[in-house]
Design a protein around this motif. Sequence first.
Motif, short mmCIF file in Angstrom:
data_model
loop_
_atom_site.label_atom_id
_atom_site.label_comp_id
_atom_site.label_asym_id
_atom_site.label_seq_id
_atom_site.Cartn_x
_atom_site.Cartn_y
_atom_site.Cartn_z
N SER A 31 -84.80 52.08 4.89
CA SER A 31 -83.81 52.46 5.90
C SER A 31 -82.39 52.47 5.35
O SER A 31 -81.43 52.32 6.11
CB SER A 31 -83.89 51.48 7.08
OG SER A 31 -85.17 51.56 7.67
N ALA A 32 -82.26 52.61 4.04
CA ALA A 32 -80.93 52.64 3.42
C ALA A 32 -80.59 54.05 2.97
O ALA A 32 -81.48 54.86 2.71
CB ALA A 32 -80.90 51.70 2.22
N GLN A 33 -79.30 54.33 2.90
CA GLN A 33 -78.84 55.57 2.27
C GLN A 33 -77.91 55.15 1.15
O GLN A 33 -77.09 54.25 1.35
CB GLN A 33 -78.08 56.41 3.33
CG GLN A 33 -78.04 57.89 3.04
CD GLN A 33 -79.44 58.52 2.94
OE1 GLN A 33 -80.24 58.38 3.85
NE2 GLN A 33 -79.72 59.20 1.84
N ASP A 34 -78.05 55.74 -0.02
CA ASP A 34 -77.26 55.35 -1.20
C ASP A 34 -77.39 53.85 -1.49
O ASP A 34 -76.45 53.22 -1.99
CB ASP A 34 -75.77 55.71 -1.00
CG ASP A 34 -75.58 57.20 -0.76
OD1 ASP A 34 -76.27 58.00 -1.43
OD2 ASP A 34 -74.77 57.56 0.11
N GLY A 35 -78.52 53.26 -1.14
CA GLY A 35 -78.76 51.85 -1.43
C GLY A 35 -77.99 50.89 -0.55
O GLY A 35 -78.01 49.68 -0.79
N LEU A 36 -77.32 51.41 0.47
CA LEU A 36 -76.46 50.55 1.32
C LEU A 36 -77.24 49.95 2.48
O LEU A 36 -77.95 50.67 3.20
CB LEU A 36 -75.32 51.39 1.91
CG LEU A 36 -74.25 51.87 0.94
CD1 LEU A 36 -73.48 53.04 1.53
CD2 LEU A 36 -73.28 50.72 0.62
N PRO A 71 -85.98 56.95 -2.10
CA PRO A 71 -84.54 57.22 -1.95
C PRO A 71 -83.93 56.40 -0.82
O PRO A 71 -82.70 56.30 -0.72
CB PRO A 71 -84.50 58.72 -1.60
CG PRO A 71 -85.79 59.28 -2.12
CD PRO A 71 -86.80 58.17 -1.96
N LYS A 72 -84.74 55.79 0.03
CA LYS A 72 -84.26 55.03 1.19
C LYS A 72 -84.22 53.52 0.94
O LYS A 72 -84.07 52.75 1.88
CB LYS A 72 -85.15 55.31 2.41
CG LYS A 72 -85.34 56.77 2.76
CD LYS A 72 -84.11 57.40 3.37
CE LYS A 72 -83.96 57.03 4.82
NZ LYS A 72 -82.76 57.67 5.39
N CYS A 73 -84.41 53.11 -0.32
CA CYS A 73 -84.45 51.66 -0.60
C CYS A 73 -83.07 51.09 -0.88
O CYS A 73 -82.15 51.78 -1.30
CB CYS A 73 -85.40 51.40 -1.78
SG CYS A 73 -87.13 51.57 -1.28
N LEU A 74 -82.96 49.78 -0.66
CA LEU A 74 -81.70 49.07 -0.89
C LEU A 74 -81.38 48.97 -2.37
O LEU A 74 -82.27 48.94 -3.22
CB LEU A 74 -81.79 47.64 -0.35
CG LEU A 74 -81.64 47.42 1.14
CD1 LEU A 74 -81.76 45.92 1.44
CD2 LEU A 74 -80.30 47.94 1.64
N GLY A 75 -80.07 48.86 -2.67
CA GLY A 75 -79.63 48.64 -4.03
C GLY A 75 -78.47 47.66 -4.08
O GLY A 75 -77.84 47.38 -3.05
N THR A 127 -85.56 67.07 -0.62
CA THR A 127 -84.53 66.17 -0.08
C THR A 127 -84.90 65.63 1.31
O THR A 127 -84.04 65.19 2.07
CB THR A 127 -83.16 66.87 -0.02
OG1 THR A 127 -83.33 68.10 0.70
CG2 THR A 127 -82.62 67.16 -1.40
N THR A 128 -86.20 65.62 1.60
CA THR A 128 -86.68 65.10 2.89
C THR A 128 -86.11 63.71 3.16
O THR A 128 -85.83 63.35 4.31
CB THR A 128 -88.22 64.99 2.86
OG1 THR A 128 -88.75 66.22 2.40
CG2 THR A 128 -88.79 64.66 4.24
N TRP A 129 -85.96 62.91 2.11
CA TRP A 129 -85.55 61.52 2.28
C TRP A 129 -84.08 61.31 1.92
O TRP A 129 -83.65 60.22 1.57
CB TRP A 129 -86.47 60.58 1.48
CG TRP A 129 -87.89 60.88 1.82
CD1 TRP A 129 -88.79 61.57 1.06
CD2 TRP A 129 -88.55 60.57 3.06
NE1 TRP A 129 -89.97 61.72 1.75
CE2 TRP A 129 -89.86 61.11 2.98
CE3 TRP A 129 -88.17 59.90 4.23
CZ2 TRP A 129 -90.78 60.99 4.02
CZ3 TRP A 129 -89.09 59.78 5.26
CH2 TRP A 129 -90.38 60.33 5.15
N GLY A 130 -83.32 62.42 2.00
CA GLY A 130 -81.87 62.33 1.83
C GLY A 130 -81.43 62.54 0.39
O GLY A 130 -80.24 62.67 0.12
N GLU A 131 -82.37 62.58 -0.52
CA GLU A 131 -82.05 62.68 -1.94
C GLU A 131 -83.34 63.11 -2.65
O GLU A 131 -84.42 62.62 -2.28
CB GLU A 131 -81.68 61.27 -2.40
CG GLU A 131 -80.95 61.15 -3.69
CD GLU A 131 -80.67 59.67 -4.00
OE1 GLU A 131 -80.83 59.29 -5.15
OE2 GLU A 131 -80.30 58.91 -3.08
#
Length: 387
Positions: A31-36, A71-75, A127-131
């Motif tokens: 549930s993250a975007q850009d690892g945020l 692509p939706k994982c935390l970083g 890019t289904t998952w934003g990236e």
Amino acid sequence: MHFESKLFSPVTLRGLTLRNRIVLSPLCMYSAQDGLASDFHASHLSAFARGGVGLVFTEATAVEPRGRITPKCLGIWNDAQVEAFKPITRFITEMGAVPAIQLAHAGRKASSAPPWGGGKPVAPDDTTWGEGGWQTVAPSGLPVADGWPSPKALGVEEIAGLIAAFADAAKRALAAGFKVIEIHGAHGYLIHSFLSPATNQRNDAYGGDLEGRMRFALEVSRAVRAVWPEELPLFFRISAVDTGGWSLEDSVTLAKALKAIGVDVIDCSSGGIAGAPAFRASDDGRPLPAGGQRPLGFQVPYAEAMEREAGIAAMAVGRIVDGQQAEDILQEGRASFIALGRELMHDPFWPLHAAEALGEADAFSLWPEQYRWAIVRRAELGQYQAG
Ligand SMILES: Cc1cc2nc3c(=O)[nH]c(=O)nc-3n(C[C@H](O)[C@H](O)[C@H](O)COP(=O)(O)O)c2cc1C
């Protein structure tokens, strides 16, 4: 009957005291975007802090972008990600729990879709998952399974860069307010794929015999321990056994070496070396453990082996479902900590309910004060049934 359980007794590790031995196991939320970390993570993790958990782990949090499972994982490779975690760690702390982070690199199992999207590799132009997907890395160029792309085999300088990425992530974790780090060395992800002979076919210093295959795990742990404050604990999650030739005996050897480096707790999971992620959705979206049905507490013997044979504190996880089962594991000295995943998702107030069911003295004291007075009143009115 009122008694003081081991489950709900405070425990001190290095300079840190946990209010009990119940741990939220790392749970990917995709549930993250850009690892945020997002509002979802804040709401998700805070529920367990309110629910009486002692130690609240984030999901697998990648030390570099390539290390995300999806692509939706935390970083935690940049400062914006640190800032996003701060309100979460602050709230967990306010609720009397301790915020913890699992540092991870997904290796050859990265760049895939979330479970409810099928868990398959994501193509660069999808890019289904934003990236879109990206080139994965691993000790050797062996794909996860048919239909998965080949990972790039890491060069020695790149390995050094990844060890540094884990150390940088540990520094950022401290800045973000975390008090415990767990290094993710399980489930077929990068560190585990160095350990297991099925996935590590290198013939340099990072492969070959057990010592060579353990080198990356130990160097990562040493680098993290060097930057992580002396008074704060370090956990390491293992797949105690896998289907790729890694044995319980190997895990005991690894655990002893980790203990010598300053790792405090071994978190004992298993499997995940071959095929898709260890925990993925079935067609109807329900999470399934690898290998289908497993008995209650199926991984507890691995924790027990760490406690007895490696002489290190262990965390048991996997189908631990009620307070009495958890208490028995602790009383029998088979583990020092109890991690729960799906049971806590099903009931984030599991600890509060388990305290009542166990007949714990002062069972209501764990409730946040905002709720406690009303919950006590509810009990006085006979609106609750113990057990
Ligand atoms: C939805 C979900 C996400 C998970 N994500 C992670 C993760 O990020 N890191 C990890 O080490 N294990 C992960 N796991 C495994 C859990 O931490 C735990 O070991 C497993 O669910 C077994 O415990 P349980 O029977 O109490 O659920 C995940 C499991 C589930 C169900």
